[in-house]
Write a protein that holds these residues in place. Structure first.
Motif, PDB file in Angstrom:
ATOM      1  N   LEU A 199       0.605  -0.824   0.277  1.00  0.00           N
ATOM      2  CA  LEU A 199      -0.367   0.030   0.177  1.00  0.00           C
ATOM      3  C   LEU A 199       0.838   1.238   0.168  1.00  0.00           C
ATOM      4  O   LEU A 199       0.344   2.580  -0.316  1.00  0.00           O
ATOM      5  N   SER A 250      -8.153  -2.511  -0.224  1.00  0.00           N
ATOM      6  CA  SER A 250      -7.663  -1.329  -0.819  1.00  0.00           C
ATOM      7  C   SER A 250      -6.254  -1.786  -1.283  1.00  0.00           C
ATOM      8  O   SER A 250      -5.642  -0.573  -2.271  1.00  0.00           O
ATOM      9  N   ARG A 263      -5.385   1.272  -4.270  1.00  0.00           N
ATOM     10  CA  ARG A 263      -4.671   1.641  -5.211  1.00  0.00           C
ATOM     11  C   ARG A 263      -3.672   1.100  -6.391  1.00  0.00           C
ATOM     12  O   ARG A 263      -3.373   2.060  -7.248  1.00  0.00           O
TER      13      ARG A 263
END
Length: 278
Positions: A87, A109, A113
């Motif tokens: 991340l 997530s 990204r």
């Protein structure tokens, strides 16, 4: 023959792939792509080592520093192992392919990204089965998929049983590919289109006609004509709209509801719909 019993660390959400057939399918899918490879979460190298045999430059990004050190001792010279959080990892600034068995609790997530990251052209990812289906629009698309459909094509290739992992998760996985479109369905900045998608998905109403009328993004008299032109039922829900149909609606919003000669393409059955191979 039973699969190995070793696995990843529970606190890192690691469920390592141990099924040779799934690993073979995964590497075959990656073999259809080109360019350097960035692997997310290589663990002990179940995918890294088979992928390295292609000779393509490969960067493996592993969160667990102990596993990263062990893997670095086992890979050939054209493979680089980096101990880092994906991340926060700085992806290459040239075309590349992304692969990975994603921790299920971090899937959304990581996908956000990646979708917001430039340069990569293809991604082959192992994610939770229901996430793979939703991202590919099988049984209805998610808001995230609709927001990025004009720029990416999504396809689910196979369901991966929970027994193919160690430790065994509570749900099955799915092999998902994402491919950057060479010609986007929407021209211009992403943010206005994505804000429109958000308004439609979260807007009140019993069907798309009512939702669109209440958003105020199209003149009231134009909503019915736009739905007819794009062959969208007035009672359809946002999850039922295809990629081309979303693009058609957005073009109408940009023009204030005037006709679009490209709407016939948007209405073709299956046009713009992501695919599922089972």
């Amino acid at each position: 023959m039973p699969y190995p019993t070793h696995g990843g660390r529970h606190e890192l959400g690691q469920n390592f792939l141990v099924d040779p057939a799934v690993i073979g399918l995964f590497t075959d899918l990656v073999g259809r792509t080109s360019g350097p490879v960035v692997e997310i979460g290589p663990g002990d190298g179940a995918l890294t080592l088979p992928l390295s045999r292609s000779g393509r430059p490969l960067t493996a990004v592993e969160l667990d520093p102990r596993r990263a050190r062990r893997l670095a001792r086992r890979v050939p010279g054209h493979v680089r192992v980096v101990a880092a959080d994906v991340l926060r990892f700085r992806f290459p600034d040239r075309p590349f392919t992304v692969v990975g068995n994603l921790p299920f609790h971090l899937t959304t997530s990581v996908l956000r990204r990646l979708l917001d990251t430039g340069h990569w052209q293809s991604a082959v990812l192992l994610v939770q089965w229901e996430v793979a289906r939703r991202r590919a629009g099988v049984g209805g698309a998610s808001m995230l998929t609709a927001a990025w459909w004009p720029w990416f094509d999504f396809e689910v290739h196979a369901r991966v049983p929970a027994r193919a992992f160690r430790p065994m998760p509570s749900v099955d996985g799915g092999l998902l590919s994402m491919t950057r479109r060479s010609t986007p369905l929407v021209v211009g900045a992403r943010e206005p289109y994505q804000e429109f998608v958000r308004h439609v998905f979260t807007g009140p109403g019993r069907g798309l006609r009512e939702i669109l009328e209440r958003t105020g993004r199209l003149p009231g008299a134009a909503v019915r004509d736009r739905l007819v032109a794009a062959r969208i039922s007035p009672l359809a829900l946002p999850k039922d709209v295809t990629a081309d149909q979303w693009a058609s609606l957005w073009r109408a919003v940009e023009r204030g509801g005037r006709a679009d000669h490209g709407d016939a393409r948007a209405g073709r059955p299956g046009s713009g719909r992501s695919r599922s191979r089972r």
